[in-house]
Scaffold this active site. Structure first.
Site, PDB file in Angstrom:
ATOM      1  N   HIS A   3       0.313   8.137   3.644  1.00  0.00           N
ATOM      2  CA  HIS A   3       1.047   7.539   4.757  1.00  0.00           C
ATOM      3  C   HIS A   3       2.542   7.843   4.724  1.00  0.00           C
ATOM      4  O   HIS A   3       3.287   7.340   5.571  1.00  0.00           O
ATOM      5  CB  HIS A   3       0.831   6.028   4.746  1.00  0.00           C
ATOM      6  CG  HIS A   3      -0.611   5.636   4.726  1.00  0.00           C
ATOM      7  ND1 HIS A   3      -1.472   5.901   5.766  1.00  0.00           N
ATOM      8  CD2 HIS A   3      -1.364   5.026   3.762  1.00  0.00           C
ATOM      9  CE1 HIS A   3      -2.686   5.458   5.464  1.00  0.00           C
ATOM     10  NE2 HIS A   3      -2.653   4.938   4.254  1.00  0.00           N
ATOM     11  N   GLY A  58      -4.528   2.088   8.506  1.00  0.00           N
ATOM     12  CA  GLY A  58      -5.454   1.470   9.450  1.00  0.00           C
ATOM     13  C   GLY A  58      -5.193  -0.018   9.608  1.00  0.00           C
ATOM     14  O   GLY A  58      -5.297  -0.573  10.709  1.00  0.00           O
ATOM     15  N   ILE A  85      -0.316   9.718   8.216  1.00  0.00           N
ATOM     16  CA  ILE A  85      -0.930   8.847   9.217  1.00  0.00           C
ATOM     17  C   ILE A  85      -0.572   7.385   8.947  1.00  0.00           C
ATOM     18  O   ILE A  85      -0.157   7.015   7.858  1.00  0.00           O
ATOM     19  CB  ILE A  85      -2.460   9.017   9.246  1.00  0.00           C
ATOM     20  CG1 ILE A  85      -3.073   8.613   7.898  1.00  0.00           C
ATOM     21  CG2 ILE A  85      -2.833  10.443   9.628  1.00  0.00           C
ATOM     22  CD1 ILE A  85      -4.597   8.605   7.900  1.00  0.00           C
ATOM     23  N   ASP A 108       0.852  -1.186   0.000  1.00  0.00           N
ATOM     24  CA  ASP A 108       0.000   0.000   0.000  1.00  0.00           C
ATOM     25  C   ASP A 108       0.890   1.239   0.000  1.00  0.00           C
ATOM     26  O   ASP A 108       1.350   1.695   1.047  1.00  0.00           O
ATOM     27  CB  ASP A 108      -0.917   0.001   1.233  1.00  0.00           C
ATOM     28  CG  ASP A 108      -1.905   1.155   1.215  1.00  0.00           C
ATOM     29  OD1 ASP A 108      -1.741   2.085   0.402  1.00  0.00           O
ATOM     30  OD2 ASP A 108      -2.847   1.140   2.040  1.00  0.00           O
TER      31      ASP A 108
END
Length: 297
Positions: free
Chosen positions: A192, A210, A207, A187
């Protein structure tokens, strides 16, 4: 713009997805295995330790969806409207350090939440040799601004924080480079890693994925409930409640149940993973069911 509800149940089969020992080791390291104690998770972090056979963290299965589903079949909304609301993964058997699966994906549900909509995308991972379902994952996607079309209400999941102290509390420290490491699993979303992209969507810093936070919680559950025995893992589900910044400390509160556990993960006082359910393989169904993004949207 519209959600293509006419495609509910329509199956899309992706190309075979293969993994090897190195892929499984990288995933384990990217969700913190071995970070606290280099020798503490050798079954998940090494392949050649004397007297220890390599094991695969069960939540590794969330990486194996491949190209099983086309976003075009879900609707003509923009990718920028999508938030990852929740995730579940169920294993029918223990993952091997290497293998190949064929992903079969379909839109399994759509719910109208007023302003927003929720799509649930189910992906079945079929063993390439036997055709048997090795694992199933369900991704709940919040589609901002696409509600108001009318639908049956989402089913209640019956989840609530138990009215007692947690049986286990596990604290795990993420590192400032956690997202940079996790992105190597595939990913590469710049949200990110790129400060400029993070700022465009309202974050001061990039961030954490998740699914990386979910992986940390999965390790806490596997260690605390199952003694790190991957053969006991049945399913894990969460709702993503708030973003995590790399370097944050995760505190997972775990309440044991007859079939496994329910849990919440916090950063300080903020719940970041909510409505968590961990189920032991072969356990009879109970009132605790998998988490869904629909419950709090």
């Amino acid at each position: 713009m519209a959600i293509h509800t006419q495609n509910i149940g329509k199956v899309s089969e992706g190309a075979p997805v293969s993994w090897n020992s190195k892929d499984a080791l990288l995933y384990a390291l990217s969700v913190g295995a071995g970070a606290r104690d280099q020798t503490g998770n050798l079954a998940f972090t090494t392949e050649n330790s004397r007297g220890i056979s390599q094991s695969v963290l069960p939540t590794f299965a969330v990486l194996l969806g491949g190209s099983g589903g086309s976003m075009d079949s879900l609707g003509d909304f923009k990718l920028s409207q999508i938030l990852h609301g929740g995730q579940s993964v169920t294993l029918n058997r223990t993952l091997a350090p290497a293998g190949t699966v064929i992903p079969r994906s379909f839109m399994s549900a759509v719910y109208d939440k007023g302003k927003n909509a929720v799509i649930e995308l189910t992906t079945e991972l079929l063993d390439a040799e036997t055709g048997e379902t090795a694992a199933t994952s369900v991704t709940s996607m919040i589609i901002r601004g696409e509600g108001g079309f009318g639908s049956e209400p989402a089913p209640a999941d019956g989840w609530e924080v138990p009215d007692r102290s947690a049986d286990l509390v596990e604290t795990q420290k993420t590192t400032p480079d956690q997202a940079l490491l996790y992105r190597l699993n595939g990913d590469r979303n710049p949200l990110h890693s790129d400060p400029a992209m993070a700022a465009l969507v309202g974050f001061e810093k990039p961030i954490l994925h998740g699914l990386c936070t979910m992986g940390f919680a999965g390790r806490a559950l596997l260690e605390g409930i199952s003694g790190s025995d991957a053969d006991t893992f049945g399913s894990l589900s969460v709702r993503f409640a708030a973003p995590v910044i790399p370097g944050d400390e995760l505190t997972t509160s775990i309440w044991k149940t007859g079939t496994g556990a329910v849990f919440q993960t916090r950063v300080g006082d903020t719940v970041v993973l909510d409505r968590g359910v961990y189920t032991l393989r072969g356990a009879a169904p109970s009132g605790e069911t998998r988490a869904s993004a629909t419950a709090a949207v």
